[in-house]
Scaffold this active site. Structure first.
Site, mmCIF file in Angstrom:
data_model
loop_
_atom_site.group_PDB
_atom_site.id
_atom_site.type_symbol
_atom_site.label_atom_id
_atom_site.label_comp_id
_atom_site.label_asym_id
_atom_site.label_seq_id
_atom_site.Cartn_x
_atom_site.Cartn_y
_atom_site.Cartn_z
ATOM 1 N N VAL A 133 30.846 38.900 37.351
ATOM 2 C CA VAL A 133 30.125 38.621 36.065
ATOM 3 C C VAL A 133 29.946 40.294 35.714
ATOM 4 C CG1 VAL A 133 28.686 37.894 34.155
ATOM 5 C CG2 VAL A 133 29.513 36.678 36.525
ATOM 6 N N GLY A 174 25.293 36.553 44.348
ATOM 7 C CA GLY A 174 24.902 37.055 43.298
ATOM 8 C C GLY A 174 25.333 36.479 41.938
ATOM 9 N N ASP A 175 26.568 37.440 41.515
ATOM 10 C CA ASP A 175 27.362 36.991 40.562
ATOM 11 C C ASP A 175 28.730 36.700 40.758
ATOM 12 O OD1 ASP A 175 27.854 39.613 40.873
ATOM 13 O OD2 ASP A 175 27.893 40.338 38.813
ATOM 14 N N GLU A 176 29.136 36.491 41.950
ATOM 15 C CA GLU A 176 30.646 36.619 42.525
ATOM 16 C C GLU A 176 30.853 34.975 42.886
ATOM 17 O OE1 GLU A 176 30.305 38.996 46.201
ATOM 18 O OE2 GLU A 176 30.538 40.906 44.725
#
Length: 214
Positions: A133, A174-176
């Site tokens: 993201v 995280g954002d992955e």
């Protein structure tokens, strides 16, 4: 039952009560004991106690043999282990899934990817997508970590809606996010799926009174 030709096991009653997925394991444990490979019979399986209702049980027993070496009877016990199995299932799920989104985690994703690569010659092609993201830290810093968590949840739902039942979506960290598409006929099909995912994020994501494009 006794027989001139040796021990015979009537599996009909067993098959009628034991969950179809567990019959083979019970059969193998029973035959191993009959053939003297184990000192006692032991197997965990699901047993039907009501119409399509199963409970996990632990079966233990020792077969008595006649002088001719034929199986006469088994003395043993059956214990209900449903509570333990439920606890084990929770622990396994927590170890292989992301707590925030409920998606498979990196560990489970890599396991499924490995299995797919091993079987690809018989199941067809596959494709792997990696997504993160953009400016996710800015969302956390501007609106707080709760907003960041809600954003990840919405993203996971949108991604899931783009996929088929055979595909696997995971939160890697995280954002992955990672996506395993299988089967995939060719690069064109994989590209079309990627375009569908990009299109799904053309609409804003609402976080409270804020609208975020990502």
């Amino acid at each position: 039952s006794e027989s001139e030709t040796g021990p015979e096991i009537n599996m009909l009653a067993l098959s009628n009560r034991v969950h179809p997925e567990d019959v083979q394991g019970v059969r193998e444990a029973l035959m191993a004991h009959l053939e003297g490979q184990t000192q006692h019979f032991e197997a965990e399986c699901r047993v039907e106690y009501s119409k399509n209702q199963y409970r996990w049980v632990l079966c233990r027993g020792v077969i008595e043999f006649s002088r001719r070496g034929n199986a006469k009877r088994m003395a043993g016990s059956i214990s209900d282990i449903s509570a333990r199995k439920a606890s084990e299932a929770v622990l396994v799920h927590e170890a292989t899934h992301d707590a925030l989104t409920g998606l498979p985690n990196r560990r489970l994703f890599l396991k499924r990817l490995n299995e797919t690569l091993m079987q690809e010659s018989t199941t067809g092609g596959s494709a792997v997508f990696f997504l993160d993201v953009d400016r996710f830290k800015m969302v956390n810093d501007s609106f707080g970590h709760h907003a960041g968590d809600e954003l990840l949840k919405v993203i996971s739902v949108r991604l899931h809606q783009c996929l088929r039942g055979t595909d696997i979506l995971a939160r890697l960290s995280g954002d992955e996010f990672g996506i395993l598409l299988t089967p995939v006929a060719n690069k064109k099909e994989a590209t079309r799926m990627a375009e569908n995912i990009r299109a799904a994020f053309s609409e804003p994501i609402h976080l409270g009174d804020q609208m975020i494009y990502t």
